[in-house]
Design a protein around this motif. Structure first.
Motif, PDB file in Angstrom:
ATOM      1  N   ALA A  99       0.831  -1.204   0.000  1.00  0.00           N
ATOM      2  CA  ALA A  99       0.000   0.000   0.000  1.00  0.00           C
ATOM      3  C   ALA A  99       0.866   1.255   0.000  1.00  0.00           C
ATOM      4  N   MET A 100       1.962   1.240   0.773  1.00  0.00           N
ATOM      5  CA  MET A 100       2.799   2.429   0.831  1.00  0.00           C
ATOM      6  C   MET A 100       3.565   2.619  -0.474  1.00  0.00           C
ATOM      7  N   ALA A 101       3.895   1.517  -1.164  1.00  0.00           N
ATOM      8  CA  ALA A 101       4.570   1.642  -2.451  1.00  0.00           C
ATOM      9  C   ALA A 101       3.689   2.377  -3.447  1.00  0.00           C
ATOM     10  N   VAL A 102       2.378   2.298  -3.262  1.00  0.00           N
ATOM     11  CA  VAL A 102       1.463   3.056  -4.118  1.00  0.00           C
ATOM     12  C   VAL A 102       1.255   4.450  -3.566  1.00  0.00           C
ATOM     13  N   ALA A 103       0.983   4.518  -2.253  1.00  0.00           N
ATOM     14  CA  ALA A 103       0.510   5.783  -1.685  1.00  0.00           C
ATOM     15  C   ALA A 103       1.615   6.818  -1.556  1.00  0.00           C
TER      16      ALA A 103
END
Lengths: 433, 458
Positions: free
Chosen positions: B239-243
């Motif tokens: 999720a953090m790799a996207v956000a």
């Protein structure tokens, strides 16, 4: 890297800087370096634009998928079913139809079977499968409206089964597709707005499933949430902002509130399960328990919004009120609070919107049962709109896909309306000091 | 009487008290021998307070006490002697009998419940009337006491304001009570869990399969490491790799490059992403993203592609978190003094060089705190993983494989029809406690950093 951009200045130990030739920006090396830097600048800028565009594209894709999937949920396909009542020979007394027992009398007379027989004689052996499970209810209502149709041949538009409905709107198995095409060619298929979706409750049959039950559950739950979270949130915002002495206790309250605002919502569900259901023995799946749980969840949101709104009221107003002899309580309740109210209301509406879309804590307190009718009061079993979406999304029957998306559209419309109201309030009543 | 009419009654009586007391104080004032210390309305509030406060406190107490009294009374009737001694069946029959009371013509599943229903009906009505009687009595006693104190010299305003302050204090204590309630209820249930399963088995065991819990060694299949890994992998990695890139770059573009009109429109538009309910994201992930990713992975030749992959849940969760990261980054970049930005630009740096070497380093603490808050939100997120992630607890680095999370398991454990005391149910509370402690620490650290960072530039 900065040393490569500007020619180095020799260290001078506080004396006059050493002489050096001015940078010649026209040289090839310098020009290409500037070009590189500008290209990097453009790339970075495009990257930023791309990030914004990609995020917006996600949103459009998400909403678009829901709209396209859900549009069919508001439409229902109806089949014009010819009914030859004299031939079907329903054993019903006319007097009974005028009384309260009409429903029972018609059901006892085998109306459901008779409708099936009529469908078979009209559309062939599989005719009964073309009709929705509750098609006979439409016929029943028609008979109750006008008992005289029992003496003649009539055609009544009844809801089609979800397979026919899907075949008429979308791709389906070839056999059903052909049946739908045949019905369509005979002019038997019509389409209309699906009112029963907005007025019905949950059902195992996708054609008769509606959202009113879940919507009413949501409204009852929200009423409890608002009645508890708003007064408590506003009062504690007033206390913390206007009266609280600065000491260890009020620090503790502040830390608690800031943390509660960031605690995962499912934890509040566990709290509701352990405390409201476990310790206080409150009824499972009831709107009152859901409302209590959500109230605890959004109270910190209201407190934080309320404190910001109260903080924005300039001190001169308080000083003026104190100056003419108002007490500290009067200053707040007569002057500060009315001025801060638009901000508080905006925060409250945003908090309520969050509560309306919340699912996880309500699953924990048991609001996930199949509830076939709208809840009567705050203690009767209920479900709410987001949980209904979750339950339908688990259904195997393909007719529920568009029902789920349609319910999502209804939920999003409510949320949009609430947020629009918040924005309107902010723009209309916000005072800049 | 049930709860709501009773509360209405309390407020109605308080309103009457307010009107009567105000009229009395106004008459004292107009008789004019002595000046009133407080306004007539304040005398009214004083009486209303004395009517409403004791009555409402009693109603709250009574609504908690009376169900138990009713059950006790019903159990004392001769019909109750046939009830099974204890346990689930006894509770079920009592519950059914209570539900039957007051409704007419419904058949009962259990015949015993039908015989108990009339007793319930009688005792519910009796205790409701007793409660109403006491409430009215209390209201009159409080009102009468307050009413006798109305006198020109009586300091009604001071008294009312003292009451208001008490009310404010109580309201703000509810936040502490909630935190305490969460912590204690989780701790209490977890303590029961850890009396069955050892804490080391739970925290360091690598096998999670609550469907098969052996009687002799329940801890063997209740090791939570695969859940912690799945939660970390989905929430903090994918999720953090996207956000982070999307959120950070959006914030930078909207604050540094975009024309004011674009910013005015795009910022609220992106905030909509945060306002979409999580159940909608979950449905989207399960129906659209999951199958699409599975097909894509199969096309690339991944052997274990699952439509409930960690990637689908993490990806959609990342999209949900974008506005969160972007607004935190926005705030921290805006907090950097303009003079630093202007200085860098004046030295000839391009905007991107200014952002990369001046603004971001200066805003870094705020950005990092924002990311910590975003992680805490992602690992606490429930509906997306419940709908899109699988229940299979794997420790894997392959995003195409399925992984499960703490929140998903809490929901799964608590929605079966298990008894409240089984290790399976109690495990949910232990997981909840772990989740609460981790998010609590993340939040405290992040809020500290944000606060200190704000002070640094003020």
């Amino acid at each position: 890297m900065s040393s490569t951009l500007v020619p180095e200045v020799p260290v001078t130990n506080g004396r006059e800087p050493a002489e050096r030739a001015p940078t010649d920006w026209k040289t090839h090396a310098m020009q290409s370096r500037i070009r590189k830097r500008y290209a990097a600048e453009r790339r970075f800028r495009l990257l930023g634009l791309g990030a914004v565009a990609l995020s917006a594209a996600f949103l459009v894709f998400l909403l678009g998928t829901m709209l396209i999937n859900g549009a069919g949920g508001f439409v229902r396909t109806e089949i014009a079913l010819p009914l030859d009542f004299p031939a079907l020979s329903l054993d019903v007394e006319r007097e009974q139809l005028a009384q309260r027992g009409a429903d029972l009398a018609l059901a006892g007379a085998g109306l459901q079977n008779a409708v099936g027989v009529a469908a078979v004689s009209a559309f062939g052996d599989e005719g009964e499968d073309y009709l929705a499970d509750n098609a006979w209810l439409t016929v029943r209502e028609a008979i109750k409206d006008d008992p005289s149709i029992l003496d003649r041949r009539v055609t009544i538009a009844v809801p089609a089964s979800s397979r026919i409905h899907l075949a008429a709107t979308d791709d389906a198995e070839p056999a059903i597709e052909a049946a739908a095409a045949r019905l369509n060619a005979a002019g038997a298929l019509t389409r209309g707005f699906n009112w029963s979706f907005l007025t019905g409750s949950d059902s195992t049959d996708p054609t008769s499933a509606g959202i009113w039950g879940a919507l009413k559950g949501s409204l009852l739950t929200m009423a409890v949430t608002l009645a508890l979270a708003f007064p408590i949130g506003v009062l504690s915002a007033i206390y913390l902002e206007e009266y609280a002495p600065k000491n260890r206790w009020t620090d503790l309250i502040e830390v608690s509130i800031n943390n509660l605002a960031a605690v995962p919502s499912i934890i509040f569900g566990l709290l509701g399960l352990a405390v409201f259901l476990g310790t206080f023995n409150m009824p499972r799946s009831a709107p009152i328990v859901g409302g209590l749980t959500l109230a605890l969840m959004i109270m910190p949101v209201i407190v934080i919004a309320g404190r910001n709104a109260i903080k924005a009221v300039p001190p001169s107003i308080r000083d003026a009120a104190l100056g003419v002899g108002a007490s500290r309580v009067q200053v707040v309740f007569h002057h500060v609070l009315p001025l801060a109210l638009p901000g508080i209301l905006t925060g409250t509406i945003i908090g309520m919107a969050r509560a309306l879309g919340e699912t996880a804590p309500l699953l924990m307190i048991g609001m996930r049962a199949f509830i076939g009718s709208a809840p009567e009061d705050l203690a009767s079993p209920a479900t709410v709109l987001p949980v209904q979406i979750f339950l339908w999304s688990d259904q195997v029957s393909s007719g529920f896909v568009e029902k789920t998306s349609a319910a999502i559209i209804v939920l999003l419309v409510f949320l949009l309306a609430m947020n629009a109201l918040a924005i309107y309030l902010r723009n209309r009543f916000e005072t800049r000091w | 009487m049930t709860l709501f009419p009773l509360i209405l009654l309390a407020f109605g009586l308080a309103l009457i008290g307010w009107l009567v007391a105000r009229a009395r104080a106004a008459r004292l004032q107009s008789s004019g021998r002595e000046r009133l210390h407080s306004l007539p309305g304040q005398h009214g509030w004083y009486v209303a307070m004395w009517i409403a406060a004791p009555t409402l406190i009693f109603i709250a107490f009574w609504s908690w006490l009376s169900p138990a009294l009713v059950v006790d009374a019903v159990l004392a009737t001769p019909e109750a002697a046939q009830l099974p001694a204890a346990g689930f069946e006894r509770q079920a029959i009592l519950g059914e009998a209570r539900a039957l009371a007051g409704t007419e013509g419904l058949g009962a599943f259990n015949p015993l419940a039908e015989t108990l229903a009339p007793a319930f009906e009688v005792y519910i009505a009796r205790y409701a009337w007793i409660g109403t009687g006491i409430a009215v009595l209390l209201a009159f006693a409080g009102g009468a006491y307050a009413f006798t104190r109305i006198a020109p010299a009586f300091r009604a305003r001071t008294q009312v304001e003292r009451g208001v302050m008490l009310m404010l204090l109580v309201a703000s204590l509810i936040a502490i009570l909630t935190t305490l309630g969460i912590f204690l209820s989780l701790l209490f249930e977890s303590a029961r869990f850890f009396s069955i399963v050892s804490i080391t088995d739970f925290l360091f065991g690598t096998v999670w399969s609550p469907q098969v819990i052996s009687e002799r060694d329940p801890g063997a299949t209740l090791g939570a490491v695969p859940l912690f890994w799945g939660t970390f992998f989905i929430g903090a990695v994918i999720a953090m790799a996207v956000a982070i890139p999307l959120g950070l770059m959006s914030a930078i573009y909207l604050t540094q490059y975009a024309a004011p009109a674009v910013r005015r429109w795009m910022k609220p538009l992106l905030e909509i992403l945060a306002g979409v309910p999580t159940v909608v994201y979950g449905y989207f992930a399960a129906l659209t993203v999951g199958p699409a990713l599975r097909d894509f992975a199969a096309l690339l030749g991944f052997p274990y592609a699952s439509s409930e992959s960690a990637l689908a849940a993490g990806l959609v969760m990342g999209v949900m978190i974008i506005p969160f990261v972007s607004s935190m980054a926005d705030d921290s970049i805006a907090a950097v003094p303009t003079s630093m930005r202007d200085g860098s630009l004046a030295m000839g740096a391009t905007t991107s060089e200014t952002i990369g070497r001046v603004l971001l380093p200066a805003a870094l603490p705020g950005v990092v705190a924002g990311i910590l808050l975003a992680v805490s939100r992602a690992i606490g997120e429930t509906m997306i993983v419940v709908m899109a992630a699988s229940g299979a607890a794997n420790i894997t680095l392959n995003p195409m494989e399925s992984a499960t999370t703490v929140t998903k398991q809490i929901v799964d454990l608590l929605t079966g029809e298990a008894e409240f005391d089984s290790p399976k149910t109690l495990a949910a509370f232990a997981l909840g406690l772990t989740l609460f402690v981790i998010t609590f620490l993340l939040n405290i650290v992040a809020l500290r950093v944000v606060k200190r960072y704000r002070e640094a530039y003020e």
